[in-house]
Design an enzyme around this catalytic site. Sequence first.
Site, PDB file in Angstrom:
ATOM      1  N   THR A  77       0.824  -1.220   0.000  1.00 38.88           N
ATOM      2  CA  THR A  77       0.000   0.000   0.000  1.00 38.88           C
ATOM      3  C   THR A  77       0.852   1.261   0.000  1.00 38.88           C
ATOM      4  O   THR A  77       0.422   2.304   0.458  1.00 38.88           O
ATOM      5  CB  THR A  77      -0.946   0.010   1.214  1.00 38.88           C
ATOM      6  OG1 THR A  77      -0.168  -0.157   2.415  1.00 38.88           O
ATOM      7  CG2 THR A  77      -1.984  -1.092   1.121  1.00 38.88           C
ATOM      8  N   GLY A  78       2.080   1.146  -0.522  1.00 39.82           N
ATOM      9  CA  GLY A  78       2.918   2.332  -0.671  1.00 39.82           C
ATOM     10  C   GLY A  78       2.469   3.188  -1.833  1.00 39.82           C
ATOM     11  O   GLY A  78       1.418   2.954  -2.450  1.00 39.82           O
TER      12      GLY A  78
ATOM     13  N   PHE B 193       3.678   3.706  -4.991  1.00 43.45           N
ATOM     14  CA  PHE B 193       3.579   3.162  -6.346  1.00 43.45           C
ATOM     15  C   PHE B 193       2.516   2.071  -6.431  1.00 43.45           C
ATOM     16  O   PHE B 193       1.766   2.002  -7.409  1.00 43.45           O
ATOM     17  CB  PHE B 193       4.938   2.628  -6.803  1.00 43.45           C
ATOM     18  CG  PHE B 193       5.039   2.475  -8.304  1.00 43.45           C
ATOM     19  CD1 PHE B 193       4.630   3.490  -9.146  1.00 43.45           C
ATOM     20  CD2 PHE B 193       5.546   1.320  -8.860  1.00 43.45           C
ATOM     21  CE1 PHE B 193       4.713   3.364 -10.527  1.00 43.45           C
ATOM     22  CE2 PHE B 193       5.644   1.177 -10.240  1.00 43.45           C
ATOM     23  CZ  PHE B 193       5.224   2.200 -11.076  1.00 43.45           C
TER      24      PHE B 193
ATOM     25  N   ARG C  87      -0.199  -4.507   5.489  1.00 46.93           N
ATOM     26  CA  ARG C  87      -0.158  -4.977   6.873  1.00 46.93           C
ATOM     27  C   ARG C  87      -0.633  -3.924   7.864  1.00 46.93           C
ATOM     28  O   ARG C  87      -1.044  -4.254   8.976  1.00 46.93           O
ATOM     29  CB  ARG C  87       1.263  -5.400   7.244  1.00 46.93           C
ATOM     30  CG  ARG C  87       1.768  -6.607   6.439  1.00 46.93           C
ATOM     31  CD  ARG C  87       3.140  -7.028   6.912  1.00 46.93           C
ATOM     32  NE  ARG C  87       4.121  -5.957   6.769  1.00 46.93           N
ATOM     33  CZ  ARG C  87       5.367  -6.029   7.219  1.00 46.93           C
ATOM     34  NH1 ARG C  87       5.793  -7.122   7.839  1.00 46.93           N
ATOM     35  NH2 ARG C  87       6.197  -5.014   7.044  1.00 46.93           N
TER      36      ARG C  87
ATOM     37  N   SER D 188       8.521   6.429 -13.902  1.00 42.99           N
ATOM     38  CA  SER D 188       7.114   6.453 -13.471  1.00 42.99           C
ATOM     39  C   SER D 188       6.980   6.857 -12.008  1.00 42.99           C
ATOM     40  O   SER D 188       6.806   6.006 -11.136  1.00 42.99           O
ATOM     41  CB  SER D 188       6.485   5.061 -13.677  1.00 42.99           C
ATOM     42  OG  SER D 188       7.328   4.048 -13.124  1.00 42.99           O
TER      43      SER D 188
ATOM     44  N   LYS E 294      19.870   2.521 -11.422  1.00 39.23           N
ATOM     45  CA  LYS E 294      19.651   3.972 -11.581  1.00 39.23           C
ATOM     46  C   LYS E 294      19.466   4.640 -10.229  1.00 39.23           C
ATOM     47  O   LYS E 294      19.745   5.831 -10.067  1.00 39.23           O
ATOM     48  CB  LYS E 294      18.468   4.241 -12.516  1.00 39.23           C
ATOM     49  CG  LYS E 294      17.150   3.564 -12.118  1.00 39.23           C
ATOM     50  CD  LYS E 294      16.315   4.364 -11.165  1.00 39.23           C
ATOM     51  CE  LYS E 294      15.048   3.627 -10.800  1.00 39.23           C
ATOM     52  NZ  LYS E 294      14.190   4.376  -9.868  1.00 39.23           N
TER      53      LYS E 294
ATOM     54  N   ASN F 226      15.491   8.697  -3.720  1.00 36.88           N
ATOM     55  CA  ASN F 226      16.940   8.562  -3.751  1.00 36.88           C
ATOM     56  C   ASN F 226      17.605   9.926  -3.947  1.00 36.88           C
ATOM     57  O   ASN F 226      18.593  10.245  -3.276  1.00 36.88           O
ATOM     58  CB  ASN F 226      17.351   7.606  -4.881  1.00 36.88           C
ATOM     59  CG  ASN F 226      16.910   6.184  -4.607  1.00 36.88           C
ATOM     60  OD1 ASN F 226      17.541   5.466  -3.843  1.00 36.88           O
ATOM     61  ND2 ASN F 226      15.804   5.776  -5.224  1.00 36.88           N
TER      62      ASN F 226
ATOM     63  N   GLU G 153      15.837   2.639  -1.870  1.00 41.15           N
ATOM     64  CA  GLU G 153      16.407   1.422  -2.430  1.00 41.15           C
ATOM     65  C   GLU G 153      17.862   1.596  -2.864  1.00 41.15           C
ATOM     66  O   GLU G 153      18.635   0.637  -2.878  1.00 41.15           O
ATOM     67  CB  GLU G 153      15.579   0.947  -3.630  1.00 41.15           C
ATOM     68  CG  GLU G 153      14.168   0.481  -3.297  1.00 41.15           C
ATOM     69  CD  GLU G 153      14.120  -0.899  -2.645  1.00 41.15           C
ATOM     70  OE1 GLU G 153      15.181  -1.395  -2.216  1.00 41.15           O
ATOM     71  OE2 GLU G 153      13.011  -1.463  -2.571  1.00 41.15           O
TER      72      GLU G 153
END
Length: 352
Positions: free
Chosen positions: A8-9, A11, A31, A141, A194, A259, A284
């Site tokens: 449910t983030g 994206f 969760r 995106s 990337k 990032n 990430e």
Amino acid sequence: MNISVLGTGSFGTSLAMVLTDNKHDVKMYGRNEAVVEEINESHTNLHYLKDVDLPAALRATSDLTAAVDHADLLVIAVPVKAVRGLTKDIHRILLEKNKKVLIVHVAKGLELDSYLRVSEVIEQETTPETVEDICVLSGPSHAEEVALKSPTTVSTASLHNKGVTTIQDVFMSKYFRVYVNEDLVGVEIGGALKNIIALAVGTLHGLQFGDNAKAAIITRGLQEIARLGTKMGADPLTFLGLTGMGDLIVTATSRHSRNFRCGIMLAEGLSLTEAEARMGMVVEGVNTTRAAYELSESHGVEMPITKVLHQYLFDDISKDEAFYKLMMREKTSETIGLKELLNEQYRDWSNQ
């Protein structure tokens, strides 16, 4: 189609909106009970997507079994570090239900300890009896823009080349375009690496360096991505497309990019722990820097930006020393290494 989006983030939520707009029966899984309740009752997910109203038809659940049982297509939209555990649970449920599904993931990174791509992690934890195919959806995106129906173009690739046309069909809309790419390795590697370059560019931005420096890091960074990716079996031309150059540009130049923003915070003096805590979301590029550095060492691939960023993040060298290491490297040719890889690839094509 019956589809469950696991995660449910930002994206995952924006993709659930795309799928709901496309008239699919979409269920989200998360969760966090409070987020699930907010989605169902207020039709918002304000922590991740501010000022965005979700479709009333979009429903959420905290029951993973219910989400898996609902779906013919599972969209895995969780951080890379959560993929293995979630996939194990999915596989167990599918076995119990005697059910087979198509899986597509949107995670961009490498597993930290194994250095595996996400599709490889999913493949390890499933069997052909439960999963028809494992696909990736990737490209430039930003979730915030997808949620606002801003025109977006991505690519999909798969392990067995069975599910890509289905993924293309279910996601394609007047504002969300999907291309098929036959290079699964390249699509996943481009999407993962990337983030490293975006983290480095954000740091430069925070240090008040100008466009010249950022353009240099983006351009040289793309060569690093292509060198390692090609060594791992990718088609070098993939890195000139949406999941290479396209995703790198959008991630390394926008404040929507976590990032890029994390890099700015590091340059402003925050520790890595403090920056990640302030972000409130997984960055990430941090773990991927560690994984990519180890991969470059094992494959004998030169990745100076990744190496210096690794030293900056984990070996505690100063910002000034990191900058000096990049600028005062041994003199070399701009295309050394990459040209040889491209020539080798062309030889392979000519022999087919």
